[in-house]
Design an enzyme around this catalytic site. Structure first.
Site, PDB file in Angstrom:
ATOM      1  CG  HIS A  53      96.387 112.252  31.542  1.00  0.00           C
ATOM      2  ND1 HIS A  53      95.369 111.568  32.150  1.00  0.00           N
ATOM      3  CD2 HIS A  53      97.546 111.751  32.071  1.00  0.00           C
ATOM      4  CE1 HIS A  53      95.882 110.703  33.016  1.00  0.00           C
ATOM      5  NE2 HIS A  53      97.195 110.792  32.980  1.00  0.00           N
ATOM      6  CB  SER A  76      91.785 111.316  27.681  1.00  0.00           C
ATOM      7  OG  SER A  76      92.522 112.017  28.641  1.00  0.00           O
ATOM      8  CB  SER A  81      92.816 113.434  32.545  1.00  0.00           C
ATOM      9  OG  SER A  81      92.812 112.581  31.420  1.00  0.00           O
ATOM     10  CG  ASP A 138      99.889 108.294  31.032  1.00  0.00           C
ATOM     11  OD1 ASP A 138     100.164 107.530  31.984  1.00  0.00           O
ATOM     12  OD2 ASP A 138      99.775 109.521  31.178  1.00  0.00           O
ATOM     13  CD  GLU A 200     104.316 110.453  30.117  1.00  0.00           C
ATOM     14  OE1 GLU A 200     104.925 110.250  29.051  1.00  0.00           O
ATOM     15  OE2 GLU A 200     104.383 111.510  30.754  1.00  0.00           O
ATOM     16  CG  ASN A 225     107.815 106.088  35.047  1.00  0.00           C
ATOM     17  OD1 ASN A 225     107.222 107.122  35.345  1.00  0.00           O
ATOM     18  ND2 ASN A 225     108.367 105.296  35.963  1.00  0.00           N
ATOM     19  CE  LYS A 230     106.579 110.297  33.346  1.00  0.00           C
ATOM     20  NZ  LYS A 230     105.867 109.809  34.514  1.00  0.00           N
ATOM     21  CG  ASP A 234     105.620 113.558  34.889  1.00  0.00           C
ATOM     22  OD1 ASP A 234     104.942 113.216  35.860  1.00  0.00           O
ATOM     23  OD2 ASP A 234     105.195 113.519  33.726  1.00  0.00           O
ATOM     24  CG  ASN A 235     106.864 110.007  38.020  1.00  0.00           C
ATOM     25  OD1 ASN A 235     106.806 110.527  36.917  1.00  0.00           O
ATOM     26  ND2 ASN A 235     106.825 108.706  38.182  1.00  0.00           N
ATOM     27  CB  CYS A 239     103.065 114.772  42.165  1.00  0.00           C
ATOM     28  SG  CYS A 239     102.498 113.570  40.930  1.00  0.00           S
ATOM     29  CG  HIS A 345      97.790 105.328  35.734  1.00  0.00           C
ATOM     30  ND1 HIS A 345      98.132 106.429  34.978  1.00  0.00           N
ATOM     31  CD2 HIS A 345      96.980 104.576  34.958  1.00  0.00           C
ATOM     32  CE1 HIS A 345      97.565 106.322  33.784  1.00  0.00           C
ATOM     33  NE2 HIS A 345      96.864 105.205  33.746  1.00  0.00           N
ATOM     34  CG  HIS A 398     102.529 116.875  36.295  1.00  0.00           C
ATOM     35  ND1 HIS A 398     101.753 116.741  37.422  1.00  0.00           N
ATOM     36  CD2 HIS A 398     103.281 115.756  36.222  1.00  0.00           C
ATOM     37  CE1 HIS A 398     102.044 115.588  38.001  1.00  0.00           C
ATOM     38  NE2 HIS A 398     102.944 114.968  37.294  1.00  0.00           N
ATOM     39  CB  SER A 406     107.166 113.898  30.664  1.00  0.00           C
ATOM     40  OG  SER A 406     107.319 114.258  32.000  1.00  0.00           O
ATOM     41  CD  GLN A 410     105.794 108.936  25.775  1.00  0.00           C
ATOM     42  OE1 GLN A 410     106.084 108.343  24.740  1.00  0.00           O
ATOM     43  NE2 GLN A 410     105.152 108.344  26.760  1.00  0.00           N
TER      44      GLN A 410
HETATM   45  P1  NAI Z   1     107.030 104.357  42.904  1.00  0.00           P
HETATM   46  O1  NAI Z   1     107.107 102.892  42.674  1.00  0.00           O
HETATM   47  O2  NAI Z   1     108.246 105.208  42.811  1.00  0.00           O
HETATM   48  O3  NAI Z   1     106.366 104.664  44.330  1.00  0.00           O
HETATM   49  C1  NAI Z   1     105.287 103.983  44.875  1.00  0.00           C
HETATM   50  C2  NAI Z   1     105.628 103.742  46.352  1.00  0.00           C
HETATM   51  O4  NAI Z   1     104.489 103.201  47.020  1.00  0.00           O
HETATM   52  C3  NAI Z   1     106.762 102.739  46.539  1.00  0.00           C
HETATM   53  O5  NAI Z   1     107.791 103.301  47.308  1.00  0.00           O
HETATM   54  C4  NAI Z   1     106.107 101.562  47.235  1.00  0.00           C
HETATM   55  O6  NAI Z   1     106.967 100.911  48.135  1.00  0.00           O
HETATM   56  C5  NAI Z   1     104.927 102.217  47.934  1.00  0.00           C
HETATM   57  N1  NAI Z   1     103.808 101.310  48.198  1.00  0.00           N
HETATM   58  C6  NAI Z   1     103.342 100.299  47.439  1.00  0.00           C
HETATM   59  N2  NAI Z   1     102.280  99.725  48.008  1.00  0.00           N
HETATM   60  C7  NAI Z   1     102.054 100.398  49.166  1.00  0.00           C
HETATM   61  C8  NAI Z   1     101.085 100.272  50.189  1.00  0.00           C
HETATM   62  N3  NAI Z   1     100.151  99.325  50.142  1.00  0.00           N
HETATM   63  N4  NAI Z   1     101.148 101.149  51.228  1.00  0.00           N
HETATM   64  C9  NAI Z   1     102.111 102.105  51.304  1.00  0.00           C
HETATM   65  N5  NAI Z   1     103.060 102.252  50.350  1.00  0.00           N
HETATM   66  C10 NAI Z   1     103.028 101.423  49.287  1.00  0.00           C
HETATM   67  O7  NAI Z   1     105.922 104.886  41.872  1.00  0.00           O
HETATM   68  P2  NAI Z   1     105.661 106.420  41.477  1.00  0.00           P
HETATM   69  O8  NAI Z   1     106.458 106.740  40.274  1.00  0.00           O
HETATM   70  O9  NAI Z   1     105.748 107.251  42.684  1.00  0.00           O
HETATM   71  O10 NAI Z   1     104.143 106.310  40.973  1.00  0.00           O
HETATM   72  C11 NAI Z   1     103.072 106.008  41.867  1.00  0.00           C
HETATM   73  C12 NAI Z   1     101.759 105.993  41.069  1.00  0.00           C
HETATM   74  O11 NAI Z   1     101.517 107.303  40.550  1.00  0.00           O
HETATM   75  C13 NAI Z   1     101.782 105.069  39.850  1.00  0.00           C
HETATM   76  O12 NAI Z   1     100.498 104.530  39.675  1.00  0.00           O
HETATM   77  C14 NAI Z   1     102.105 106.013  38.702  1.00  0.00           C
HETATM   78  O13 NAI Z   1     101.702 105.503  37.462  1.00  0.00           O
HETATM   79  C15 NAI Z   1     101.334 107.241  39.125  1.00  0.00           C
HETATM   80  N6  NAI Z   1     101.758 108.539  38.601  1.00  0.00           N
HETATM   81  C16 NAI Z   1     100.808 109.534  38.635  1.00  0.00           C
HETATM   82  C17 NAI Z   1     101.112 110.788  38.192  1.00  0.00           C
HETATM   83  C18 NAI Z   1     100.063 111.841  38.209  1.00  0.00           C
HETATM   84  O14 NAI Z   1     100.261 112.883  37.583  1.00  0.00           O
HETATM   85  N7  NAI Z   1      98.968 111.666  38.882  1.00  0.00           N
HETATM   86  C19 NAI Z   1     102.450 111.124  37.670  1.00  0.00           C
HETATM   87  C20 NAI Z   1     103.389 110.034  37.727  1.00  0.00           C
HETATM   88  C21 NAI Z   1     103.044 108.795  38.186  1.00  0.00           C
END
Ligand code: NAI
Length: 482
Positions: A53, A76, A81, A138, A200, A225, A230, A234-235, A239, A345, A398, A406, A410
């Site tokens: 991003h 990006s 983003s 990322d 990332e 990650n 991180k 960050d996550n 968020c 993501h 963020h 984060s 990196q």
């Molecule tokens: P995580 O693996 O810690 O959490 C995801 C959770 O969703 C898990 O606990 C899992 O059991 C649950 N899950 C999976 N499938 C499901 C379903 N069908 N129904 C209900 N729950 C379900 O992953 P994290 O780190 O929380 O990341 C989640 C997403 O967010 C990823 O795609 C990651 O890349 C993205 N992300 C986005 C950010 C942003 O700024 N928008 C920042 C960091 C991560």
């Protein structure tokens, strides 16, 4: 010499530079890495293709990488983003909009999918023939382009478009087809130059482990990650800040008293649920993992199946990294004017393609990245950022301080992988995916303590011996979960 670039408008550079200056103050980790490594130039010779991003915070990362000696090209990793003023400021650098002297950037807010993949190609294609030799990724799209490109070049063709292909994958195939027409060995040559990738996010890391397990990973990777500093910051805390920011900027709807459903209670979901509760929403969590479901319940949230609570929900947010979590059928059962957003993501957490195919559905743009979808019965839902990550599409992602954590990871990961590549290749010559060693994770945290006025207690020698750790750390075993 002019700087290669494709951004919205270089005249935005001054505004971008002011924002970058303020961000630097909030990014003590990156600034102290510049001070520590500025003289020794550990990234001299690194040609980094960055796909992340293009925000103000990323601008500070880019200028940290160049301060450590790297050459950089940037795109990006999401079509919505980019902060156009940050992109402009990075291109202009010490020059002027008429005579830019900064870093090549190929990114603007609101790219088409074709433009997105063209930009990704640009960061991997360096003038003068030398390719990138490092990727900073990322979500794994730049890594996927090199891997799929090489695979399809070896097969002599891009597989024909399949009716099951998502629109995005169809566009991706078309771009690879074009590059192969121009140079049938392009990605094979690019892959040969690359020493490694630092990734990332959760979703990108997941892809890397899949490649490594299949024996298809072409170069080693550092999983940024899963540095504690991180994903647990960050996550979660990132968020916790930017979900609400996105909802407010997009809709300005009062959150207090509303019913909000958060799908997924991982690191991102925990931050999202906490921030919605902080605004006074009644939060319901959905989970597939019993451990995370139990955590949510003990944190005081109702845990339910989406189907059981959909009709009460005023706001639905997905944070799972999974796909088709909210289907077109679900969307039609939602309350009139309910808000639907994804912070994971990829956009496939929401079945946007299925929504577009609902008979009689009408889409109305309320403002950029905010759309009302009206069903035949007259009820409508508000979808943010076309289902793409809304904290970057509807807000600015963020804040700097958390991104400093984060991006310090990196930067350290780029230095590690570039200078110690062999340590990330196993005895059989296979590239590995590893996290940073714990002492570096602790170092990142330490770089951020002073700014928050934190006083850290020091172990005595006797206490350290009692705990079986070194006075200077690491303080926890690898299996500790924080
Ligand atoms: P995580 O693996 O810690 O959490 C995801 C959770 O969703 C898990 O606990 C899992 O059991 C649950 N899950 C999976 N499938 C499901 C379903 N069908 N129904 C209900 N729950 C379900 O992953 P994290 O780190 O929380 O990341 C989640 C997403 O967010 C990823 O795609 C990651 O890349 C993205 N992300 C986005 C950010 C942003 O700024 N928008 C920042 C960091 C991560």
């Amino acid at each position: 010499m002019s700087v290669d670039h494709k951004v919205r408008d270089l005249s935005l550079a001054e505004s971008g530079r002011h924002q970058i200056r303020l961000a630097e103050h909030e990014m003590p980790g990156l600034m102290s890495l510049r001070a520590e490594f500025g003289d020794s130039q550990p990234l001299k010779g690194a040609r980094i293709a960055g796909s992340l991003h293009m925000t103000v915070q990323t601008a500070v990362l880019i200028e940290t990488l160049t301060a450590l000696g790297a050459e950089v090209r940037w795109a990006s990793c999401n079509i919505y983003s980019t902060q156009d003023e940050a992109a402009a400021a990075i291109v202009v650098g010490q020059g002027t909009p008429e005579d830019p002297q900064g870093v090549p950037v190929f990114a603007w807010k609101g790219e088409t999918l074709e433009e997105y993949w063209d930009c990704t190609e640009q960061i991997l294609t360096w003038p003068g023939g030398a390719g990138a030799n490092m990727i900073l990724d990322d979500g794994g799209d730049a890594t996927m382009l090199v891997h799929k490109g090489k695979e399809w070049e070896a097969a002599g063709q891009v597989p024909p478009t399949d009716e099951d292909d998502s629109e995005e994958f169809g566009v991706f195939k078309a771009v690879v087809r074009r590059t192969m027409d121009q140079d049938p060995q392009k990605w094979t040559k690019v892959a040969a130059e690359i020493k490694g990738v630092t990734e990332e996010t959760t979703t990108g890391v997941h892809r890397l482990y899949q490649l490594a397990e299949a024996g298809e990973l072409l170069f080693p990777a550092i999983n940024v990650n899963d540095s504690v500093t991180k994903s647990k910051f960050d996550n979660k805390y990132g968020c916790r800040h930017s979900l609400i920011d996105g909802l407010n900027r997009a809709t300005d709807v009062l959150i207090g008293g509303k019913v909000a459903v958060v799908a997924g209670y991982g690191d991102v979901g925990k931050g999202c649920a906490e921030s919605l509760r902080g605004q006074g929403a009644r939060v319901i969590v959905t989970e597939i993992d019993p451990i995370c479901a139990l955590q949510a319940a003990m944190d005081g949230y109702q845990v339910a199946k989406l189907e059981s609570v959909l009709e009460q929900a005023d706001i639905v947010v997905t944070s799972t990294g999974c796909f088709n979590v909210v289907t077109a059928d679900h969307m039609q059962q939602m309350k009139n004017k309910a808000i639907l957003a994804n912070i994971g993501h990829f956009d496939n957490e929401l079945d946007m393609a299925g929504l577009a195919k609902v008979p009689g559905v009408q889409k109305q743009e309320i403002k950029p990245q905010v759309h009302e979808w009206t069903f035949e019965d007259g009820d409508s839902i508000i979808v943010l950022s076309e289902g793409r990550l809304m904290n970057l599409g509807n807000a600015t992602g963020h804040p700097s301080f958390v991104m400093s954590n984060s991006f310090s990871n990196q930067t350290i990961a780029q230095v590690e992988l570039f200078t110690k590549t062999d340590e990330y290749i196993d005895e059989d010559g296979k590239p590995e995916v590893k996290t940073l060693p714990k002492h570096l994770d602790e170092k990142v945290a330490e770089l951020h303590l002073e700014a928050l006025g934190v006083e850290l207690t020091e172990l005595t020698k006797e206490q350290a011996e009692y705990l079986g750790v070194d006075v200077a750390g690491p303080y926890k075993p690898e299996h500790y979960r924080y």
